[in-house]
Design an enzyme around this catalytic site. Structure first.
Site, PDB file in Angstrom:
ATOM      1  N   SER A 133       0.819  -1.213   0.000  1.00 36.45           N
ATOM      2  CA  SER A 133       0.000   0.000   0.000  1.00 36.45           C
ATOM      3  C   SER A 133       0.856   1.268   0.000  1.00 36.45           C
ATOM      4  O   SER A 133       1.602   1.526  -0.928  1.00 36.45           O
ATOM      5  CB  SER A 133      -0.954  -0.044   1.198  1.00 36.45           C
ATOM      6  OG  SER A 133      -1.923   0.958   1.126  1.00 36.45           O
ATOM      7  N   ASP A 158      -2.299   6.239  -3.547  1.00 34.82           N
ATOM      8  CA  ASP A 158      -1.173   5.596  -2.877  1.00 34.82           C
ATOM      9  C   ASP A 158      -0.650   4.469  -3.751  1.00 34.82           C
ATOM     10  O   ASP A 158      -1.080   4.292  -4.899  1.00 34.82           O
ATOM     11  CB  ASP A 158      -1.542   5.122  -1.476  1.00 34.82           C
ATOM     12  CG  ASP A 158      -2.517   3.950  -1.481  1.00 34.82           C
ATOM     13  OD1 ASP A 158      -3.237   3.788  -2.486  1.00 34.82           O
ATOM     14  OD2 ASP A 158      -2.552   3.201  -0.492  1.00 34.82           O
ATOM     15  N   ASP A 185      -0.977   1.284  -4.079  1.00 38.96           N
ATOM     16  CA  ASP A 185      -1.876   0.318  -4.720  1.00 38.96           C
ATOM     17  C   ASP A 185      -3.216   0.931  -5.093  1.00 38.96           C
ATOM     18  O   ASP A 185      -4.143   0.218  -5.487  1.00 38.96           O
ATOM     19  CB  ASP A 185      -2.066  -0.916  -3.836  1.00 38.96           C
ATOM     20  CG  ASP A 185      -2.833  -0.638  -2.553  1.00 38.96           C
ATOM     21  OD1 ASP A 185      -2.819   0.516  -2.092  1.00 38.96           O
ATOM     22  OD2 ASP A 185      -3.430  -1.573  -2.000  1.00 38.96           O
ATOM     23  N   ASP A 209      -5.750   2.177  -3.567  1.00 40.27           N
ATOM     24  CA  ASP A 209      -7.029   1.958  -2.877  1.00 40.27           C
ATOM     25  C   ASP A 209      -7.366   3.115  -1.941  1.00 40.27           C
ATOM     26  O   ASP A 209      -8.386   3.087  -1.258  1.00 40.27           O
ATOM     27  CB  ASP A 209      -7.033   0.624  -2.126  1.00 40.27           C
ATOM     28  CG  ASP A 209      -6.044   0.559  -0.967  1.00 40.27           C
ATOM     29  OD1 ASP A 209      -5.212   1.476  -0.832  1.00 40.27           O
ATOM     30  OD2 ASP A 209      -6.101  -0.430  -0.206  1.00 40.27           O
TER      31      ASP A 209
END
Length: 451
Positions: free
Chosen positions: A102, A243, A245, A247
């Protein structure tokens, strides 16, 4: 049995160090694959990743584990976490895997698992997978003629791009808007600018040259200074920071001022309430969300339901109680009408739709409430058990003293991170000087106890 391997958002750690090693990834693939082998059909797992160098370590190890228990593997390469969740359902897969840490720096990595419904796994599923690993994953190996096969899905990015565009209101366009999008040198570096451009925007891309090491480095949702500067320099209408990834999302208005997840939930919740689209009578957020958000929603006749920290817990309450808007102050925004997990790009598109319809400036729309002063400080506790430190008498006394000072004037939250070796100390209240003093005293006591 308590979970030892899984944290609040899958498995996470330093790459090539336990538990983020090829050996553990192999065993995890075998255990998770065997757990989701149900029925006599060909079983499928979708594996995506972000742009970290260590993805090349973990992806083949997981693939080998799944193949060894008879699962077919579909590799989609670098794609946002919500894209993997979407493809898991779309391809009728039995399991989805996202390799990402992340917002963490490149040297960390993680493994997130999704069930066939596209939702993150329950605590019960994670416990079962850990039990299978502890009891010997090798027992689930299949005969040579039953091994799984591996293929790449070449149009995976295109599928997600088209999906994301369907979440934008039909008949609406972004023509005339200039948008700076910071992709954190991460998983959305191709798809996010493409979606915005295809919807008609003039796009200024940032952090779209990943090299395996620069993910989240001075860019992305945790580092928005450069984004704000670029928004002002280009005369853009909005800045979008994802960010690693993708999400989570944080925005910058046309003045370069940051807009966090609490403000986004306030805007989307209020808009959907006015249009009759909001379900559940309010919004779900965590204990970290600002008291200003709660007061704003109350003024609109809505509720703020709070959960422990972690978007999975937000989603669990949303599903249980029928909410369709939830998220975290950090920018995880879950819109369950569109996605089974947080999707930074889809959340940003909802804000852009509101801007187009209103014709107003972002600075006029994205500050619906004045946040109470809130201070968050992190204390690193490498090699020490956070729970043991928080149980020490001196630390408990410092926390009790802080709570006493804030009675009737604010609130205090102390918790151990579920993804990093940190103890997080957060204080919120009307008096900035008071919350600064309270947090400093507690942080000092934790540091002394951890020394």
């Amino acid at each position: 049995m308590t979970r030892k391997l899984f944290g609040t958002d899958g498995v996470r750690g330093t790459a090539n160090t336990e538990p983020m090693t090829a050996e553990t990834a192999l065993r995890l693939g075998m255990a998770a694959g065997s757990h989701f082998t149900r029925g006599d059909h060909r079983h499928i797992v979708v594996i995506g990743k972000d742009t970290r160098l260590s993805g090349y370590l973990l992806e083949p190890a997981l693939t080998a584990g799944f193949v060894s228990v008879g699962m077919d593997v579909i590799l989609v390469g670098p794609l946002p976490t919500p894209a993997v969740a979407m493809l898991t359902r779309s391809l009728r897969a039995d399991l989805g895997v996202m390799i990402s840490a992340s917002h963490n720096p490149y040297h960390d990595n993680g493994i997130k698992l999704f069930g066939p419904d596209g939702f993150k796994l329950s605590d019960e599923d994670e416990r079962t997978i850990e039990e299978r690993m502890d009891n010997g994953s090798e027992k689930f190996r299949v005969a040579p003629d039953l091994l799984g096969r591996v293929r790449r899905l070449d149009d995976a990015g295109g599928r997600y791009i088209e999906y994301a565009k369907t979440t934008f209101p039909r008949g609406l366009r972004l023509d005339g808007l200039k948008i700076v999008v910071d992709c954190a040198n991460g998983a959305a570096y191709k798809v996010a600018p493409t979606v915005l451009w295809e919807l008609g925007a003039e796009v200024v891309p940032m952090a779209v040259t990943p090299d395996g090491f620069n993910i989240n480095r001075a860019c992305g949702s945790l580092h928005t200074t450069a984004l704000g500067e670029q928004v002002v320099a280009h005369g853009a209408d909005l800045g979008i920071a994802l960010d690693g990834d993708a999400d989570r999302v944080v925005l910058c208005d046309e003045t370069g001022r940051e807009v966090d997840g609490d403000q986004l939930m306030a805007l989307i919740g209020d808009l959907w309430h006015n249009s009759g689209q909001l379900r559940g009578g309010g919004v779900v957020a965590t204990v970290m969300s600002n008291l200003g958000l709660e007061r704003f929603l109350t003024s609109r006749g809505l509720i703020l339901a709070r959960t422990q920290v972690g978007d999975r817990y937000v989603l669990e309450q949303m599903r249980r109680d029928g909410f369709n808007v939830g998220g975290e102050q950090s920018g995880h925004i879950i819109l369950s009408d569109h996605s089974t997990t947080g999707d930074g790009l889809v959340a940003a598109l909802q804000v852009l739709a509101a801007l187009v319809r209103s014709g107003r400036l972002a600075s006029e729309m994205l500050r619906l409430f004045e946040p109470l002063p809130q201070l968050l400080r992190n204390v690193r506790v490498e090699g020490r058990v956070a729970a043991d430190i928080l149980a020490q008498d001196a630390v408990k006394a410092a926390i009790a003293a802080g709570e006493a000072k804030l009675v009737g004037q604010g609130r205090l939250l102390i918790r151990k991170s579920g993804t990093e070796p940190l103890i997080r100390v957060m204080a919120e209240g009307e008096d900035p000087a008071l919350i600064d003093t309270v947090t400093a005293d507690i942080v000092d006591s934790i540091r002394h106890a951890a020394a």
